[in-house]
Scaffold this active site. Sequence first.
Site, short mmCIF file in Angstrom:
data_model
loop_
_atom_site.label_atom_id
_atom_site.label_comp_id
_atom_site.label_asym_id
_atom_site.label_seq_id
_atom_site.Cartn_x
_atom_site.Cartn_y
_atom_site.Cartn_z
N LYS A 127 12.01 -16.93 -8.16
CA LYS A 127 11.48 -15.82 -8.94
C LYS A 127 10.70 -16.32 -10.15
O LYS A 127 11.17 -17.23 -10.85
CB LYS A 127 12.67 -14.97 -9.41
CG LYS A 127 12.27 -13.70 -10.10
CD LYS A 127 13.50 -12.91 -10.52
CE LYS A 127 13.10 -11.76 -11.42
NZ LYS A 127 14.24 -11.08 -12.00
N LYS A 166 -14.85 -2.13 13.66
CA LYS A 166 -13.55 -2.51 14.22
C LYS A 166 -13.49 -2.28 15.72
O LYS A 166 -12.43 -2.40 16.34
CB LYS A 166 -12.44 -1.74 13.50
CG LYS A 166 -12.51 -1.94 11.97
CD LYS A 166 -11.24 -1.61 11.25
CE LYS A 166 -11.44 -1.72 9.74
NZ LYS A 166 -10.20 -1.92 9.00
N PHE A 184 -7.47 4.39 11.98
CA PHE A 184 -7.41 5.41 10.93
C PHE A 184 -8.35 4.98 9.80
O PHE A 184 -8.68 3.80 9.67
CB PHE A 184 -5.98 5.56 10.39
CG PHE A 184 -5.15 6.52 11.20
CD1 PHE A 184 -4.87 6.28 12.53
CD2 PHE A 184 -4.65 7.68 10.61
CE1 PHE A 184 -4.12 7.18 13.28
CE2 PHE A 184 -3.90 8.58 11.34
CZ PHE A 184 -3.63 8.33 12.68
N ASP A 239 -4.65 -5.16 2.36
CA ASP A 239 -5.86 -5.95 2.63
C ASP A 239 -5.73 -7.38 2.13
O ASP A 239 -6.39 -8.28 2.64
CB ASP A 239 -7.08 -5.29 1.97
CG ASP A 239 -7.38 -3.95 2.63
OD1 ASP A 239 -7.54 -3.94 3.86
OD2 ASP A 239 -7.43 -2.94 1.91
N ASN A 287 0.85 -1.19 0.00
CA ASN A 287 0.00 0.00 0.00
C ASN A 287 0.88 1.23 0.00
O ASN A 287 2.00 1.18 0.49
CB ASN A 287 -0.82 0.05 1.29
CG ASN A 287 -2.08 -0.77 1.21
OD1 ASN A 287 -2.36 -1.37 0.19
ND2 ASN A 287 -2.82 -0.80 2.29
N LYS A 300 -16.38 2.14 10.10
CA LYS A 300 -15.17 1.48 10.61
C LYS A 300 -15.12 1.53 12.14
O LYS A 300 -14.64 0.59 12.79
CB LYS A 300 -13.92 2.13 10.01
CG LYS A 300 -13.69 1.65 8.58
CD LYS A 300 -12.52 2.27 7.88
CE LYS A 300 -12.55 1.84 6.40
NZ LYS A 300 -11.64 2.56 5.55
N1 CTP Z 1 -6.33 -2.01 9.20
C1 CTP Z 1 -5.71 -3.08 9.81
N2 CTP Z 1 -5.56 -4.25 9.14
C2 CTP Z 1 -6.01 -4.39 7.88
C3 CTP Z 1 -6.64 -3.30 7.24
C4 CTP Z 1 -6.80 -2.12 7.94
O1 CTP Z 1 -5.27 -2.94 10.95
N3 CTP Z 1 -5.85 -5.55 7.25
C5 CTP Z 1 -6.55 -0.78 9.97
C6 CTP Z 1 -5.72 0.40 9.52
O2 CTP Z 1 -4.50 0.44 10.24
C7 CTP Z 1 -6.62 1.56 9.85
C8 CTP Z 1 -8.02 1.00 9.68
O3 CTP Z 1 -7.88 -0.41 9.78
O4 CTP Z 1 -6.50 1.93 11.20
C9 CTP Z 1 -8.70 1.34 8.39
O5 CTP Z 1 -7.90 1.10 7.29
P1 CTP Z 1 -8.37 1.46 5.84
O6 CTP Z 1 -7.30 1.06 4.87
O7 CTP Z 1 -8.89 2.87 5.77
O8 CTP Z 1 -9.64 0.57 5.65
P2 CTP Z 1 -9.89 -0.94 5.40
O9 CTP Z 1 -10.31 -1.58 6.66
O10 CTP Z 1 -8.72 -1.56 4.72
O11 CTP Z 1 -11.16 -0.88 4.47
P3 CTP Z 1 -11.30 -0.34 2.97
O12 CTP Z 1 -9.98 -0.58 2.31
O13 CTP Z 1 -12.40 -1.16 2.42
O14 CTP Z 1 -11.67 1.10 3.10
#
Ligand code: CTP
Length: 407
Positions: free
Chosen positions: A297, A352, A334, A287, A218, A348
Amino acid sequence: MTSEQQKTVLVGISGCIAAYKAAEIVRGLQKAGVRVKVVMTDHATHFVDPLTFRALTNEPVGLGLFDDPQDPIHHISLAQEADLFLIAPCTANVMAKVAHGIADDLLTTTALATTAPVMIAPAMNVHMYKNPITQDNIARLKSFGLEFIEPDAGYLACGEVGQGRLPEPEDIVAAVLQKLEGAKTSSDSLGRDLAGKRIMVTAGPTVEAIDPVRYITNRSSGKFGYAIAEAAARRGAQVTLVSGPVALAAPQGVEVISVESAREMLEAAKPVFEGCDVGIFSAAVADVRPAQQLDKKLKKGINDAELQNIALVENPDVLATLGNAKQGQLVVGFAAETNDVLDNARKKLTKKNADMIVANEVGSEKVFGKDDDEVWLVTASGEEHLPSTSKRELADMILDKIVSMGA
Ligand code: CTP
């Protein structure tokens, strides 16, 4: 604060282009309630006029060994007054002199005469810094108990790129305050409202290997999470940063656990979170990850089918997993959104099991790698907008909110 509680830091400035940054260091220490006095080498006065420091500190600036007719042994009185002597910026020359007990001006004589802790923030050209003679002097000074605030790497005034930049004034101030705290400064006098708190911060991206050379990840510089960790440590918290790969130096006084993948981040974060008062999840966790991580490789022309069809599986959600297992910890997540920022952040918050979501809008030009940001703090009781400012300032505002929520 009583004058008895107030600490005195003597700031020694030597002749280097970064001397101007000493003005911000002086201001930062003063803001934290510290009395600051300044001593400058003759060379330093070519870069910044002593009047600047006279005006900032409202104290005479120490220059020559024989300048003060009222105080014929000025180096001794300065040395005795100081609770800490910070030399910033410290040139290779001044470091070499201090390392060998050469005391041929007010700054170096005071360095030899003081019994207070001495901290050195070197700043110079990368080759001067890497020179074995300089490195030998650093090792020698460390062996005598002097402490170093390591120079940053980056673009140097001489046009070269490498290690040698004076760290940001805030980082130097944070290191000095931390040292003063160790030297039994009253915590309240330094705004250390998080003293005694244990805080975990996740930061940076995670990287998910496809094969030994390729990965998916990311976009994330980690700057926000690092700023929060640094600010929390400055405010007295015991901070552990669980960090994906970033190009940032560890903040002063923060324990850093380096991880690569989401699964590693969860494993590392779990035990830290269990012993924490506050968990702040700023990492941009990937994700998904490739269903298989290959040992060899993938080769074009041979593994084209595999390269074009990389199967992905979902990663664990670090925040959701720990948020839903929380036992009294305050949980801050976040949300990085391209649209419907507040709506998505509220979802969220619930999903969460967080106590607050720091929501920001991301897009092509926004946020990633930038030093500034604009965020919304979303809690069960409503939203608060924090207008665009530096991530460092936002870090403190987020911590203020966390304190107000009872952390
Ligand atoms: N987060 C996490 N672990 C994941 C995905 C997200 O701990 N696998 C946490 C991030 O650190 C952040 C929050 O979840 O605090 C939201 O992350 P964000 O990327 O905005 O959202 P997602 O949960 O990934 O959802 P989406 O991508 O569908 O918006």
